[in-house]
Design an enzyme around this catalytic site. Structure first.
Site, PDB file in Angstrom:
ATOM      1  CD  GLU A  94      -0.251  -5.104   0.361  1.00 20.97           C
ATOM      2  OE1 GLU A  94      -0.920  -6.081   0.704  1.00 20.97           O
ATOM      3  OE2 GLU A  94       0.929  -5.179  -0.054  1.00 20.97           O
ATOM      4  CB  CYS A 101       4.202  -1.772   2.853  1.00 18.72           C
ATOM      5  SG  CYS A 101       3.618  -3.316   2.134  1.00 18.72           S
TER       6      CYS A 101
END
Length: 483
Positions: A248, A282
């Protein structure tokens, strides 16, 4: 654990001296004071941890699912007892405001451990094939090397650790060099709960330590969250070694406001949607894409909302924006703001440092007159910086949201949920909220494009499948499988 020099790593159920004589000093981002030191783990440390995890694998994998479930549930309970301590420990290392740290490093990890304890309880290692004639055996992938970042360390650790343990995998955890103390504490909790030696191992360190985790022959899968640049290196190396990898990575997400958006609702969710953790997430929607006809109204909402938000001591419950994690990160964010000005954009709020004596602070910043080619529109900044750009309708807004090399998060605001859903379906990104609705702990989502590969983790992500044909009584074997 704060204010101490730690020389041990957690391997094979015991605390052992690190093979390395190098240490990493930790700095409080708010006070710039010394927090502690941990070993900069060597490849030998990683090898010892991986060997212990490999030796423990068969016993853990063959344990009844209910026994694994009980230990994961017990870890949740022991974590719950120390959640406040853990939240403060994380804040001391990364500067996250305490209100957020209590949620992301306290409440959410507990929910994840409890969810996967329930999943493990009902897990069946063998099931009948689709045609009912053969057996499909689901076996743990093996030893998982878990590499986590600093911005939400306990949430992201639980996101990886809980399903891995539930699937029957053993693990080697390599925390970020900025936030190792809370991961060492997980070793302490694992020992207190009674996990078998070698099931959970923790080795602190920097890049060399992380590289050793990827390369070690006893580690069968790599699970990583972090920057896209680091993810490319890890995925490339894991690919060469033919190890599965879940990564990720970064994001440059968009909050799309349609022309009927409820601006009061958007205002109420501005920080949590666009700049959580001082923008160091993020999934942050740092591009606000607003209808041209209402652009000035949206800009006013954004500007007034951020201007009134408290900046300062992360331990003050009223603080909304704390410091950035390091002086280097502050310099990176300031460079982006300077580049925007140099490229012709206009800063309408912030753009400098607040009047705070110590700490790595940057003012919440709003930038307009942004061209889509500018760095602040295209690149992940990881700080309290928003760009606000106009759109000319749903299709234009969708094109603008998709005009990115990333595809991790996103948001759509509209009074018409069906219309918002239609826009969301056409956005090239993994996780989208409509009108700030929150996601469940087990909701699947994977990054598109440069935002990762295989990042949606659950029990199935940690399994290998084996088909067995020619079984005399498939139903009997599938219902009563051998562990």
């Amino acid at each position: 654990m704060i204010g101490s020099r730690h020389s041990h790593i957690y391997v094979d159920g015991v605390w052992r001296e690190s093979d390395s004589d190098a240490f990493i000093d930790l700095t409080d981002p708010a006070t710039e004071g010394w927090v502690g030191s941990v070993p900069d783990g060597s490849p030998a440390d990683v090898a010892a941890a991986a060997m212990a995890a490999h030796a423990a694998l068969r016993g853990w994998a063959e344990a009844p699912s209910k026994d694994r479930a009980a230990l994961v549930a017990a870890l949740a309970d022991r974590f719950d007892e120390r959640r406040e301590e853990i939240a403060h420990l994380v804040t001391a290392q990364n500067g996250a405001v305490i209100s957020r740290s209590r949620r992301t490093n306290g409440t959410r990890p507990i929910a994840l451990y409890r969810h996967y304890a329930e999943e493990a309880e009902s897990f069946k290692p063998e099931v009948a094939s689709a045609d009912g004639k053969n057996i499909v055996r689901r076996e743990p992938v093996g030893v998982v090397g878990i590499i986590i970042p600093w911005n939400a360390p306990q949430s992201l650790l639980a996101h990886k650790l809980a399903p891995a343990l539930a699937a029957g995998c053993t693990v080697v955890v390599k925390p970020a060099q900025e936030t190792p103390l809370d991961s060492l504490l997980i070793g302490e909790l694992a020992a207190a709960v009674g996990f078998p030696p070698g099931v959970i191992n923790v080795v602190t360190g920097g890049r060399t330590t992380g590289s050793a985790v990827v390369d070690d022959p006893n580690i069968d899968m790599v699970s990583f969250t972090g920057s896209t640049d680091a993810g490319r290196v890890i995925a490339s190396r894991a690919g060469h070694l033919l190890k599965p990898v879940a990564a990720e990575l970064g994001g440059k997400s968009a909050a799309v406001l349609l022309d009927d958006a409820d601006l009061e609702l958007f205002s109420d969710n501005l920080v949590t949607t666009c700049l959580p953790n001082t923008g160091q997430v993020c999934y942050s929607c740092t591009r606000v894409i607003a209808p041209r006809a209402r652009f000035s109204d949206v800009l006013e909402v954004v500007t007034s909302g951020l201007a009134s938000a408290q900046v300062g001591d992360p331990l003050d419950p009223g603080t909304v924006f704390g410091p950035l994690v390091s002086a280097a990160q502050r310099a990176r964010v300031e460079d982006y703001i300077d580049s925007a000005r140099a490229e012709g954009a206009r800063v309408t709020l912030g753009g400098g440092r607040p009047s705070i004596a110590t700490g790595f602070y940057v003012e919440p910043t709003v930038i307009v007159d942004v061209d889509r080619t500018m760095r602040v529109f295209r690149e992940e900044i990881f700080g309290p910086v928003l760009v606000v750009v106009p759109h000319d309708g749903d299709e234009d807004a969708t094109r603008m949201a998709n005009d990115s090399s990333y595809g991790l998060g996103g948001a759509v605001f509209s009074r018409d949920v069906e219309r918002a859903t239609a826009v969301a379906r056409n956005m090239h990104t993994g996780r989208i909220s409509i009108n700030a609705r929150s996601h469940g702990v087990s909701d699947p989502a994977e990054g598109y494009k440069d935002s990762g590969v295989g990042g949606s983790l659950d029990i199935s992500s940690h399994l290998r499948l084996k088909s067995i044909a020619g079984v005399a009584d498939v139903d009997r074997h599938a219902k009563s499988p051998r562990q």
